[in-house]
Design a protein around this motif. Structure first.
Motif, PDB file in Angstrom:
ATOM      1  N   ASP A   1       0.824  -1.217   0.000  1.00 37.93           N
ATOM      2  CA  ASP A   1       0.000   0.000   0.000  1.00 37.93           C
ATOM      3  C   ASP A   1       0.855   1.263   0.000  1.00 37.93           C
ATOM      4  N   GLY A   2       1.920   1.255  -0.795  1.00 40.86           N
ATOM      5  CA  GLY A   2       2.711   2.466  -0.956  1.00 40.86           C
ATOM      6  C   GLY A   2       3.721   2.714   0.147  1.00 40.86           C
ATOM      7  N   ARG A   3       3.829   1.806   1.089  1.00 39.59           N
ATOM      8  CA  ARG A   3       4.830   1.961   2.152  1.00 39.59           C
ATOM      9  C   ARG A   3       5.878   0.868   2.042  1.00 39.59           C
ATOM     10  N   GLY A   4       7.104   1.204   2.436  1.00 42.64           N
ATOM     11  CA  GLY A   4       8.127   0.178   2.519  1.00 42.64           C
ATOM     12  C   GLY A   4       7.946  -0.587   3.809  1.00 42.64           C
ATOM     13  N   VAL A   5       7.552  -1.849   3.719  1.00 45.40           N
ATOM     14  CA  VAL A   5       7.299  -2.632   4.935  1.00 45.40           C
ATOM     15  C   VAL A   5       8.614  -3.039   5.581  1.00 45.40           C
ATOM     16  N   GLU A   6       9.531  -3.572   4.748  1.00 41.69           N
ATOM     17  CA  GLU A   6      10.822  -3.956   5.307  1.00 41.69           C
ATOM     18  C   GLU A   6      11.837  -4.153   4.196  1.00 41.69           C
TER      19      GLU A   6
END
Lengths: 352, 508
Positions: B225-230
Motif C-alpha cells: 500500500d505504498g509503504r516500505g514494509v521492510e
C-alpha cells in the motif's frame, strides 16, 4: 451504454489519504477532475459559453428565433453526415466517402424525380428516394466488404471509394447540375413543424436512431468492442467482418439521407457540391471528442461537436468576418478542442 | 573505495529517501526508502498497486516525486528527468517492450547511440559484431538481422535486456523479466545477471515469483500500500515470510487443489496439427479435470490452445467437445461448442480495456442478454453484479473501464466473461501472469470451483509450481510435440524439465 466515469481519478487499489495541503501538480489534477465531472460534460459547457458570448457580441441577434432556426437548419446536413462518420470512427475506422456518397445520392434522387430530362429515368418520388438510399447503402456495403475482409486500412479503402464515387458522379451526370427536383422535396426543405424546419426534425430523428443503435442494441455493443480491441472482440465470438459491414453500410445510408436533406435545402445539386462535407464531418466528430483510435465516444458528443462548429460559424457570419478567416478559425478550434479532450482524458486516465 | 561520500552507505549507487508520490491527492507512495549497492540484486516485491512501478518510474525519471530525494553517486536530486537518469546510467527493462518492431535486432540494440566510423558514417559492421557479442554473452543464439516484429515475446525481452547492456549502465531495473521467459531461458538470464553484478552493476529486480527472489536476490524490499514494509537480506527471509509482509497475513497452501475429475470426457483432441506450430497432438480431458501443459516458451503451447479454440485453423486432426466434432476455422466455432479461451495477453487479446466491466463480462453472451436486436440492460446488470460479487472483483462499479483494474481483477473479468456464457471447456493460457500473490490464490480457488462444477480445464503455464500444484495431469510439449504425459504423482520439476528441453539444445 455505460455511464460516463465522471471524476474517476483515484487509482484502484490504493487507499486515499488526507487531502489537505496538496502540492500544485495535484491541484491541477483535481481541477481537471472537476472539469471532467461537470454535469452534462465539458463540451456542453463550452457550447453554453459560446452561446453566451455570441449573444453578447451580436447584441442579441444570435438568440433571435429566426437566427437559431437558421443555425439548426444549416447544421442538419453536416449533423447527419457527422453521425455517419461517427459509426466508422467508433469502429476504429474512418469514412472518407461520406461526402461524395451524399452528393451522388442527392443527384440520383433529384434526377429521378426531376420534371426535366436528366441522366436518370423519371421515377415516382418514393422510388426516387429509395434509389438514392440504395446508392448510399451500396457504397457503404462495398466499403464494409473491403474493410471487413481485407487488411487494407479504412483510410485507403474509403479514399478509393471516395474517388470512385466522385468519378462516377461526374461520368453519369456529364457534370450537369440537377435542378427542379420534385417540388415536394423542396417543399419539405421549406416546411416547418412548430417553427422547427423539417430537415432539423429529420436530423433529430437520426440522432435518436443512432443513439438507439449504438447504445441499446447488441450491434452497438459489438461496434464498441471491435473499435476498442478487435482481437479481444474476435476471441469473444464477435464476427468482426459482419460488424464492419454493418457499420459502413449504416454510414453509407446516413450519408445518403444527408444528401437528400442537402437537396431539400438547396433545391439544386451540382456534382461539385459538398466538397467540404468529408472534412466537416471528421471535424465535427473530432471536436465532439470521439477518439479516432476507436471504441470511445457517444452520439451526444458528435451532436455537440456539430453545434459548436455551427455556432462559431454563425457568430463569425453575423460579425461579418470573411469566409477565409472563418476557415482558419475552424482549424484552430479543431486543434484546441482535440487537444483539450486528450488532456482531460489522459490526465484522469493516468495510471502509474 | 576510500573516496569520501556524504552517504551513509559508502558503496550505494542510488539512495532514494522518503519518496512520496501523490496522484490527484491519492498517495501511491508514502515515504519509501530504497538504496541500491554496487553489485547487488535488490528485489522489489509487493502486490499490484503496492507502488513498485511508481517507485521505479521515479528512479528512471518517468515520474517526479511529490516529496523525497534521490541520491545518485553522492549527488542529491529532488527529482530526475528521463534524460538525466539516462546520463547517470539508470536504465529500465519493462514487460512491454519499447523496441521498434520494423528494425532489426542490432538496429534496436544501438538505437539512439549508434557508434560512428572515423568517416562519420554509421558503423554498421561494428554494431552488428558487438550486438552479436552481447547476445552471445547472454547465451542467446539469436540472428542479429531478424526483424524484432518476427521475434517471440520471450526473444524480444532478451533483446531488450541486450539493448540495455550496450549502454554504460550502472543501475538496471528489471520489471518482471521472467514473466515471458521459460525456466530454461530464465537460468540463462540469471547467469548474465550475476555477471553484471560482478562488473559492479546494481540491479533492481521486480518479480512476483518469490522463488526467483530466493535464488537471485541479495536483499529484498517489500512494499505494501505504498509503504516500505521492510528491507532484509534475502538469506534472512523465506517465501512464507515474504508473503506475510506483502499481504499482511498468512497464506497457507496457495493452490488448495481439490481433485474433482469425473469419468466422462469433455474435450477430446486427436492428431491435431498446424504446420510449423504443433504436430500430432492427442489427449482427452475429463469433466472436472485440470490438465496442465508445460514446456518452454515457443514449444507451441499457445498455438495449440488457439487451434483447439478454433481461432487458428489446424491443418489436420480433430477436436471434439462432448463428443461433438468442431467445425473449426473460427473462434465462433469453439465458443458455440462451449469452449472459452483466457489468452496469455490479457490486455491485448482478453479484454476491451477502454470499455466497462459490464461491457466486457457480457460480450460473449450478448445474444442471450438481448431481446431481438435490443440489449436487456437489466439482465446485463444482474449478470455483471452476480460475477462481481461471486468472484470478488474489486471495482468501484460495473461501469468502471477495465483499464483501471489490477491484473488479478482483470483476469477475473476474463473468467467471468466465459462463465457468464457457460462453458464446458476452459482453456487458460498463463492464467496468473502479472497477477499478485493474493489474487493468485483467488484465481486458483476459482479454478478449483469450476473443476468441481464439472468444467474441463486446460492450463498452459510456465510457472512450474503452479503446474504441479493445480494439475491432475500434466503433458509436456517440446518443439510442437507432446514429449511426456505425467500423472499428478509422476509430475516433478525434474521430470517436466527433462521432457521440455529439446534434445539438441540439451547437449548445447
Amino acid at each position: 451504454m455505460s455511464a460516463p466515469n465522471a471524476g474517476v481519478t483515484a487509482r484502484p487499489g490504493s487507499s486515499s489519504e488526507t487531502k489537505g495541503n496538496l502540492p500544485t501538480s495535484d491541484e491541477h489534477a483535481a481541477r481537471v477532475a472537476r472539469i471532467r465531472s461537470l454535469p452534462g460534460g465539458p463540451m456542453l459547457w463550452v457550447l453554453g459559453a459560446l452561446v453566451v458570448v455570441s449573444v453578447v457580441l451580436t447584441d442579441g441577434v444570435f438568440i433571435r428565433p429566426s437566427n437559431l432556426t437558421t443555425v439548426l437548419f444549416q447544421s442538419s446536413v453536416i449533423g447527419v453526415l457527422a453521425l455517419a462518420q461517427a459509426f466508422a470512427v467508433l469502429c476504429k475506422g474512418l469514412d472518407l466517402s461520406v461526402g461524395a456518397t451524399a452528393i451522388l445520392a442527392a443527384m440520383v434522387t433529384g434526377g429521378a424525380s426531376s420534371v426535366e430530362a436528366t441522366f436518370m429515368p423519371h421515377l415516382p418520388l418514393p422510388l426516387a428516394i429509395l434509389a438514392g438510399l440504395a446508392v448510399g447503402l451500396s457504397v457503404g456495403v462495398l466499403n464494409g466488404l473491403v474493410v471487413g475482409f481485407t487488411p487494407v486500412p479504412p483510410f485507403i479503402v474509403t479514399l478509393s471509394t471516395y474517388l470512385l464515387v466522385v468519378g462516377v458522379t461526374f461520368l453519369a451526370t456529364g457534370a450537369a447540375p440537377v435542378t427542379e427536383p420534385d417540388e415536394r422535396i423542396q417543399g419539405f426543405g421549406d416546411a416547418n413543424v412548430l417553427f422547427v424546419p423539417a430537415p432539423v426534425l429529420v436530423w433529430v430523428l437520426f440522432i435518436v436512431l443512432a443513439s438507439v443503435l449504438l447504445g441499446r442494441t447488441k450491434y452497438g455493443h459489438m461496434v464498441y468492442a471491435v473499435g476498442g480491441n478487435e482481437t479481444a472482440a474476435r476471441l469473444s465470438g464477435v464476427s468482426v467482418p459482419r460488424v464492419k459491414i454493418i457499420v459502413y453500410a449504416t454510414a453509407g445510408l446516413f450519408a445518403a439521407v444527408a444528401g437528400m436533406l442537402f437537396l431539400a435545402r438547396t433545391g439544386t445539386v451540382l456534382p461539385s457540391d459538398g466538397e467540404s462535407f468529408m472534412l466537416d464531418s471528421i471535424a465535427a466528430v473530432a471536436v465532439g471528442g470521439l477518439s479516432l483510435a476507436g471504441g470511445a465516444g457517444r452520439v451526444r458528443d458528435v451532436v455537440l461537436g456539430v453545434l459548436v462548429l455551427a455556432v462559431v460559424g454563425n457568430l463569425l457570419n453575423i460579425l461579418g468576418v470573411s469566409q477565409y478567416l472563418q476557415t482558419a478559425v475552424q482549424g484552430v478550434i479543431i486543434l484546441v478542442a482535440v487537444g483539450a479532450t486528450l488532456r482531460l482524458g489522459r490526465r484522469s486516465g493516468a495510471t502509474p | 573505495m576510500t573516496e569520501h561520500m556524504d552517504s551513509a552507505v559508502p558503496d550505494a549507487l542510488v539512495r532514494m529517501v522518503g519518496i512520496t508520490k501523490n496522484y490527484a491527492g491519492v498517495a501511491a507512495l508514502k515515504g519509501v526508502d530504497l538504496d541500491l549497492r554496487a553489485g547487488e540484486v535488490h528485489c522489489l516485491i509487493g502486490e499490484n498497486g503496492a507502488g513498485k512501478s511508481t517507485l521505479t518510474r521515479i528512479l528512471t525519471g518517468a515520474e517526479q516525486p511529490t516529496q523525497g530525494t534521490i541520491e545518485v553517486a553522492g549527488h542529491t536530486h529532488n527529482e530526475l528527468r528521463p534524460a538525466a537518469a539516462h546520463e547517470l546510467g539508470i536504465s529500465a527493462i519493462y514487460q512491454e517492450t519499447d523496441l521498434v518492431p520494423d528494425l532489426t535486432v542490432w538496429q534496436n540494440m544501438y538505437l539512439g547511440h549508434e557508434p560512428r566510423t572515423r568517416y562519420g558514417t554509421l558503423d554498421r559492421r561494428g554494431m552488428r559484431r558487438s550486438a552479436r557479442h552481447v547476445l552471445d554473452d547472454l547465451g542467446v543464439g539469436l540472428a542479429v538481422d531478424l526483424r524484432v516484429a518476427d521475434l517471440s515475446a520471450a526473444n524480444a525481452q532478451l533483446v531488450q535486456i541486450a539493448k540495455a547492456l550496450t549502454r554504460e549502465n550502472r543501475v538496471l531495473i528489471m520489471d518482471e523479466p521472467s514473466a515471458v521467459l521459460s525456466d530454461h531461458e530464465l537460468s540463462g538470464l540469471f547467469g548474465i545477471i550475476r555477471t553484471l553484478c560482478d562488473r559492479g552493476i546494481g540491479i533492481i529486480y521486480i518479480s512476483h515469483r518469490l522463488d526467483e527472489v530466493i535464488q537471485l536476490g541479495d536483499r529484498v524490499t517489500v512494499l505494501r500500500d505504498g509503504r516500505g514494509v521492510e528491507t532484509t537480506e534475502v538469506r534472512d527471509t523465506s517465501i512464507p515470510a515474504m508473503i506475510r509482509s506483502m499481504v499482511g497475513r498468512d497464506l497457507t497452501d496457495q493452490f488448495g487443489k481439490v481433485p474433482a475429475a469425473r469419468e466422462t470426457v469433455a474435450l477430446s483432441v486427436r492428431g491435431l496439427t498446424a504446420a510449423g506450430r504443433f504436430q500430432d497432438v492427442s489427449f482427452d480431458v475429463r469433466h472436472g479435470e485440470i490438465l496442465g501443459i508445460a514446456g518452454l516458451v515457443g514449444a507451441g503451447r499457445s498455438s495449440l490452445l488457439s487451434g483447439i479454440f478454433g481461432d487458428l485453423s489446424p491443418d489436420d486432426g480433430e477436436v471434439a467437445v462432448e463428443g461433438q466434432r468442431l467445425a473449426g476455422g473460427s473462434a465462433r466455432a469453439g465458443i458455440a461448442h462451449g469452449i472459452g479461451l483466457v489468452p496469455e495477453d490479457r490486455r491485448g487479446a482478453g479484454l476491451v480495456l477502454g470499455r466497462s466491466v459490464q461491457d466486457n463480462v457480457t460480450l460473449p453472451s450478448i445474444d442471450s442478454l438481448s431481446w431481438g436486436p435490443f440489449l436487456r440492460p437489466g439482465a446485463m446488470r444482474r449478470v455483471t453484479r452476480r460475477f462481481i460479487d461471486d468472484f470478488a472483483i474489486r471495482t468501484p462499479s460495473p461501469a468502471q473501464p477495465v483499464r483501471f483494474l489490477s491484473g488479478g481483477n482483470q483476469q477475473k473479468v476474463v473468467l467471468a466473461k466465459w462463465l457468464a456464457r457457460g462453458v464446458s471447456v476452459l482453456l487458460l493460457d498463463e492464467p496468473t501472469v502479472g497477477v499478485d500473490v493474493g489474487a493468485k490464490s483467488e484465481i486458483y480457488a476459482l479454478m478449483n470451483r469450476l473443476a468441481e462444477d464439472g468444467v474441463a480445464i486446460v492450463m498452459v503455464s510456465s510457472d512450474l509450481p503452479e503446474v504441479l500444484g493445480m494439475s491432475d495431469r500434466v503433458i509436456v510439449m517440446s518443439e510442437g510435440r507432446v514429449t511426456a504425459e505425467l500423472s499428478r504423482n509422476e509430475a516433478t520439476q525434474e521430470a517436466i524439465m527433462e521432457a521440455a528441453v529439446p534434445t539438441s539444445a540439451a547437449v548445447a
